[in-house]
Design a protein around this motif. Sequence first.
Motif, PDB file in Angstrom:
ATOM      1  N   ARG A 124       1.942   4.212  -2.421  1.00 16.13           N
ATOM      2  CA  ARG A 124       1.120   5.815  -2.350  1.00 16.13           C
ATOM      3  C   ARG A 124       2.684   6.303  -3.388  1.00 16.13           C
ATOM      4  NH1 ARG A 124      -2.858   6.715   0.791  1.00 16.13           N
ATOM      5  NH2 ARG A 124      -3.576   5.791   2.058  1.00 16.13           N
ATOM      6  N   ARG A 145       1.203  -1.347  -0.157  1.00 13.83           N
ATOM      7  CA  ARG A 145       0.136   0.078   0.074  1.00 13.83           C
ATOM      8  C   ARG A 145       0.651   1.245   0.031  1.00 13.83           C
ATOM      9  NH1 ARG A 145      -4.228   0.220   4.977  1.00 13.83           N
ATOM     10  NH2 ARG A 145      -4.439  -1.962   4.135  1.00 13.83           N
ATOM     11  N   LEU A 155      -6.816   2.496  -4.091  1.00 11.40           N
ATOM     12  CA  LEU A 155      -6.973   1.850  -2.905  1.00 11.40           C
ATOM     13  C   LEU A 155      -7.518   1.009  -2.180  1.00 11.40           C
ATOM     14  CD1 LEU A 155      -3.171   2.458  -1.283  1.00 11.40           C
ATOM     15  CD2 LEU A 155      -3.839   0.733  -3.133  1.00 11.40           C
ATOM     16  N   PHE A 163      -4.642  -6.641  -0.592  1.00 11.09           N
ATOM     17  CA  PHE A 163      -4.938  -6.367  -1.398  1.00 11.09           C
ATOM     18  C   PHE A 163      -6.067  -7.372  -2.019  1.00 11.09           C
ATOM     19  CE2 PHE A 163      -1.198  -3.585  -3.148  1.00 11.09           C
ATOM     20  CZ  PHE A 163      -1.509  -2.705  -2.730  1.00 11.09           C
ATOM     21  N   LEU A 194      -8.467  -2.283  -1.670  1.00 15.52           N
ATOM     22  CA  LEU A 194      -8.472  -3.086  -0.992  1.00 15.52           C
ATOM     23  C   LEU A 194      -9.287  -4.386  -0.044  1.00 15.52           C
ATOM     24  CD1 LEU A 194      -8.047  -0.019   1.571  1.00 15.52           C
ATOM     25  CD2 LEU A 194      -6.207  -1.478   0.809  1.00 15.52           C
TER      26      LEU A 194
END
Length: 183
Positions: free
Chosen positions: A79, A75, A174, A131, A178
């Motif tokens: 980013r 994650r 995301l 994920f 997720l």
Amino acid sequence: MAIDRDHVLRSAAALLTRKSTATMDEVAKAAGISRATLHRQFAGRDALVRALEDLGIRECEAALDAARLDEDTAREAVRRLVGEIEGAAGLLAFLYSENQLFEGEERHEGWARLDARIAAVFRRGQESGEFRIDLTPAWLTEALYGLIASGAWAVTEGRVAANDFHHMIVELLLGGALRREES
């Protein structure tokens, strides 16, 4: 007089990200050179687009390197990647719309390298439980490209503030990628 090829490419990229239908005359004017000089550097629009493709791939690979994709959580790596690639987003958006780059035998091997590196981050995130596993790493990679291109166009058109680029892409990608706890 020596022509600075990098300057010509960056001028072309800046123009074509704003106006993808720009003529070679307009590209030459944006670069501050004559049409004949531009033609000596690039035999036509296809040659120019291929040179821009090389530039875009180099910039994307540099962004992937700077994002340190193997560090921290997947994650956090995503980013960082969105933040690092933001500077090349307009060029990537233009290239994303150039269908001839993705067809047939002449597909640039650089795209496969980029795809593999980005998909590996999504795969790592799936393996760590971050994920969703019902979306393939290849699909998540394509979704990221699409969001970057859409974000760049929205910023260029003034529909979205440039400061929101990173947040919009990361949160949408995301938020949809997720894994949710089942109730």
